[in-house]
Every structure is written in C-alpha cells, then in structure tokens.
Design a protein around this motif. Structure first.
Motif, PDB file in Angstrom:
ATOM      1  N   ASN A 264     -12.299  -1.295  14.284  1.00 18.32           N
ATOM      2  CA  ASN A 264     -12.255   0.166  14.314  1.00 18.32           C
ATOM      3  C   ASN A 264     -13.660   0.699  14.041  1.00 18.32           C
ATOM      4  O   ASN A 264     -14.169   0.569  12.925  1.00 18.32           O
ATOM      5  N   ASN A 265     -14.283   1.295  15.044  1.00 17.75           N
ATOM      6  CA  ASN A 265     -15.650   1.794  14.905  1.00 17.75           C
ATOM      7  C   ASN A 265     -15.775   2.937  13.905  1.00 17.75           C
ATOM      8  O   ASN A 265     -16.887   3.279  13.498  1.00 17.75           O
ATOM      9  N   ASN A 266     -14.664   3.544  13.520  1.00 12.50           N
ATOM     10  CA  ASN A 266     -14.724   4.652  12.578  1.00 12.50           C
ATOM     11  C   ASN A 266     -14.519   4.218  11.121  1.00 12.50           C
ATOM     12  O   ASN A 266     -14.554   5.039  10.228  1.00 12.50           O
ATOM     13  N   VAL A 267     -14.316   2.936  10.864  1.00 13.41           N
ATOM     14  CA  VAL A 267     -14.205   2.455   9.491  1.00 13.41           C
ATOM     15  C   VAL A 267     -15.590   2.015   9.034  1.00 13.41           C
ATOM     16  O   VAL A 267     -16.162   1.070   9.562  1.00 13.41           O
ATOM     17  N   ARG A 268     -16.130   2.753   8.062  1.00 10.08           N
ATOM     18  CA  ARG A 268     -17.444   2.419   7.503  1.00 10.08           C
ATOM     19  C   ARG A 268     -17.336   1.179   6.626  1.00 10.08           C
ATOM     20  O   ARG A 268     -18.100   0.236   6.755  1.00 10.08           O
ATOM     21  N   LYS A 269     -16.379   1.218   5.693  1.00  8.70           N
ATOM     22  CA  LYS A 269     -16.170   0.068   4.820  1.00  8.70           C
ATOM     23  C   LYS A 269     -14.786   0.160   4.200  1.00  8.70           C
ATOM     24  O   LYS A 269     -14.147   1.209   4.214  1.00  8.70           O
TER      25      LYS A 269
ATOM     26  N   ASP B 150     -11.607   7.598   1.777  1.00  4.88           N
ATOM     27  CA  ASP B 150     -10.850   8.591   2.550  1.00  4.88           C
ATOM     28  C   ASP B 150      -9.357   8.289   2.525  1.00  4.88           C
ATOM     29  O   ASP B 150      -8.537   9.205   2.594  1.00  4.88           O
ATOM     30  N   PHE B 151      -9.017   7.013   2.444  1.00  2.00           N
ATOM     31  CA  PHE B 151      -7.626   6.592   2.418  1.00  2.00           C
ATOM     32  C   PHE B 151      -7.429   5.507   1.372  1.00  2.00           C
ATOM     33  O   PHE B 151      -8.331   4.704   1.125  1.00  2.00           O
ATOM     34  N   ILE B 152      -6.250   5.499   0.783  1.00  2.89           N
ATOM     35  CA  ILE B 152      -5.798   4.393  -0.055  1.00  2.89           C
ATOM     36  C   ILE B 152      -4.544   3.847   0.613  1.00  2.89           C
ATOM     37  O   ILE B 152      -3.607   4.599   0.900  1.00  2.89           O
ATOM     38  N   LEU B 153      -4.539   2.562   0.877  1.00  4.15           N
ATOM     39  CA  LEU B 153      -3.402   1.914   1.503  1.00  4.15           C
ATOM     40  C   LEU B 153      -2.759   0.938   0.528  1.00  4.15           C
ATOM     41  O   LEU B 153      -3.456   0.276  -0.234  1.00  4.15           O
ATOM     42  N   VAL B 154      -1.447   0.842   0.572  1.00  6.80           N
ATOM     43  CA  VAL B 154      -0.716  -0.210  -0.126  1.00  6.80           C
ATOM     44  C   VAL B 154      -0.209  -1.132   0.976  1.00  6.80           C
ATOM     45  O   VAL B 154       0.495  -0.686   1.894  1.00  6.80           O
TER      46      VAL B 154
ATOM     47  N   ALA C 187       0.739   0.370  11.435  1.00  7.52           N
ATOM     48  CA  ALA C 187       0.600  -1.012  10.965  1.00  7.52           C
ATOM     49  C   ALA C 187       1.772  -1.364  10.055  1.00  7.52           C
ATOM     50  O   ALA C 187       1.939  -0.768   8.985  1.00  7.52           O
ATOM     51  N   GLU C 188       2.572  -2.312  10.457  1.00  9.05           N
ATOM     52  CA  GLU C 188       3.782  -2.676   9.712  1.00  9.05           C
ATOM     53  C   GLU C 188       3.482  -3.136   8.291  1.00  9.05           C
ATOM     54  O   GLU C 188       4.246  -2.860   7.376  1.00  9.05           O
ATOM     55  N   ALA C 189       2.370  -3.804   8.087  1.00  3.36           N
ATOM     56  CA  ALA C 189       2.021  -4.314   6.757  1.00  3.36           C
ATOM     57  C   ALA C 189       1.618  -3.198   5.791  1.00  3.36           C
ATOM     58  O   ALA C 189       1.639  -3.392   4.583  1.00  3.36           O
ATOM     59  N   VAL C 190       1.263  -2.035   6.332  1.00  4.16           N
ATOM     60  CA  VAL C 190       0.890  -0.903   5.471  1.00  4.16           C
ATOM     61  C   VAL C 190       2.173  -0.255   4.981  1.00  4.16           C
ATOM     62  O   VAL C 190       2.884   0.402   5.738  1.00  4.16           O
TER      63      VAL C 190
ATOM     64  N   ALA D 171      -4.384 -15.213   4.726  1.00  2.75           N
ATOM     65  CA  ALA D 171      -4.718 -15.375   6.152  1.00  2.75           C
ATOM     66  C   ALA D 171      -4.140 -14.205   6.960  1.00  2.75           C
ATOM     67  O   ALA D 171      -4.810 -13.681   7.865  1.00  2.75           O
ATOM     68  N   ALA D 172      -2.947 -13.787   6.617  1.00  2.00           N
ATOM     69  CA  ALA D 172      -2.343 -12.636   7.302  1.00  2.00           C
ATOM     70  C   ALA D 172      -3.134 -11.365   6.993  1.00  2.00           C
ATOM     71  O   ALA D 172      -3.315 -10.523   7.875  1.00  2.00           O
ATOM     72  N   TYR D 173      -3.615 -11.236   5.755  1.00  2.00           N
ATOM     73  CA  TYR D 173      -4.425 -10.068   5.414  1.00  2.00           C
ATOM     74  C   TYR D 173      -5.750 -10.094   6.161  1.00  2.00           C
ATOM     75  O   TYR D 173      -6.212  -9.063   6.646  1.00  2.00           O
ATOM     76  N   GLU D 174      -6.347 -11.267   6.291  1.00  2.67           N
ATOM     77  CA  GLU D 174      -7.599 -11.362   7.045  1.00  2.67           C
ATOM     78  C   GLU D 174      -7.383 -10.906   8.491  1.00  2.67           C
ATOM     79  O   GLU D 174      -8.192 -10.155   9.046  1.00  2.67           O
ATOM     80  N   ALA D 175      -6.283 -11.329   9.104  1.00  6.52           N
ATOM     81  CA  ALA D 175      -5.975 -10.908  10.479  1.00  6.52           C
ATOM     82  C   ALA D 175      -5.785  -9.395  10.539  1.00  6.52           C
ATOM     83  O   ALA D 175      -6.268  -8.733  11.469  1.00  6.52           O
ATOM     84  N   LEU D 176      -5.118  -8.836   9.535  1.00 10.04           N
ATOM     85  CA  LEU D 176      -4.921  -7.387   9.484  1.00 10.04           C
ATOM     86  C   LEU D 176      -6.260  -6.667   9.369  1.00 10.04           C
ATOM     87  O   LEU D 176      -6.488  -5.667  10.053  1.00 10.04           O
ATOM     88  N   THR D 177      -7.159  -7.163   8.531  1.00 11.56           N
ATOM     89  CA  THR D 177      -8.468  -6.507   8.370  1.00 11.56           C
ATOM     90  C   THR D 177      -9.261  -6.539   9.670  1.00 11.56           C
ATOM     91  O   THR D 177      -9.949  -5.571   9.987  1.00 11.56           O
TER      92      THR D 177
END
Length: 165
Positions: free
Chosen positions: A138-143, A114-118, A100-103, A125-131
């Motif tokens: 992603n079925n493996n992301v709990r929260k 499990d992960f911390i992302l910057v 992910a380029e934004a990461v 709006a761009a962040y909402e699209a990224l989320t």
C-alpha cells in the motif's frame, strides 16, 4: 420512568437501560425472563428490543468466540501511519482495513498514528503475509508498528450504561 440517555433519534429510559444491561450479559436471555427482571411484559420487551435495533442502539446479535479455540492464537495491535490524509485516502484505508478478515477491530484515531488495528492470526507467518498485503503493498502506508498481546486479560464489548435514577 426516567429519561436517561439520548441517541441521535431515540431517548432511552430506565426500562431500556435495564434491558440493555441484561442483553449485554447474555443476548439469548428469553424476553419473558427479561420482562420479569425489569417488570414489563414479554411483548413490551420485544417491542423495545425491536425499537433499539431499528434505532441502531443494538448494532448486532453475535456470538463472541475465543480466537485461540478456532486457531487464531495470536492477537496483535497495529498502529498505522499514512502518507496522505486526504478524505479519499482515509476512506480508502478504512475500506481496505475493514475488508481484511484478520482485522478484528479498526479505529481511526488522533495522534501520531492514523489507525489502530486489532488483528488476530494463527501464526506470525500469517501476520507477515498480512503485512505484505495490507501495508508494504500500500503506497499510502508510511509505517506501521506492531504490539503482540502476551495475554488476553480483559476482552469485551460491554458499554457502560447510565444508572436509572
């Protein structure tokens, strides 16, 4: 010449540490200037820098860009918790976050997340699209939990180095 820090395949001496200090401040410093500062010839500095690069001590020579100056005005910190933490699932998450380029940075961590992302984005709006793409689909992301940076007080990649004896 004091031996100071041991890397997996390389022991750094006081000359290496002095060279690294200069390069961390400005990696465009001419080797002649570095040599004068550390009392080595420019060819000796060049050989040491090449050895440090080959050993992986110097990972990259990059320009540090101000995100807001290129339209990426919002910096976010995101805690991500996975559903499954098998080796395969962790590796898949690492690949996805890395792609992910934004990461800007990704850390696999201990604790509740499990992960911390910057993340840097031009708008919410761009962040909402990224989320949607990175987390909701992603079925493996709990929260995930997001923190928005109010101010970039200190940003850098400088690594503290041992002082020569």
């Amino acid at each position: 010449m004091t031996r100071l820090v041991s890397s997996a395949s390389l022991t750094l001496d006081s000359f290496d540490i002095a060279i690294l200090r200069i390069l961390q401040r400005d990696n465009t410093t001419p080797q002649r200037v570095i040599g004068e500062a550390v009392n080595l010839s420019a060819p000796a500095v060049q050989r040491r820098i090449k050895r440090l690069e080959q050993a992986g001590v110097i990972r990259a020579n990059v320009a540090v860009i101000e995100p807001a100056a290129v339209g990426q005005a919002i910096t976010l910190f995101v805690e991500v918790e996975l559903v499954s933490e098998t080796a395969q699932d962790i590796d898949a998450a690492k690949r996805e976050f890395t792609a992910a380029e934004a990461v800007q940075q990704c850390y696999y961590v201990t604790g509740e997340a499990d992960f911390i992302l910057v993340v840097v984005v031009p708008s919410m709006a761009a962040y909402e699209a990224l989320t949607r793409n990175l987390f909701f689909e992603n079925n493996n992301v709990r929260k995930f939990r997001t923190f928005v940076a109010m101010d970039r007080v200190k940003v850098g990649l400088t690594v503290p180095l041992a002082h020569p004896a």
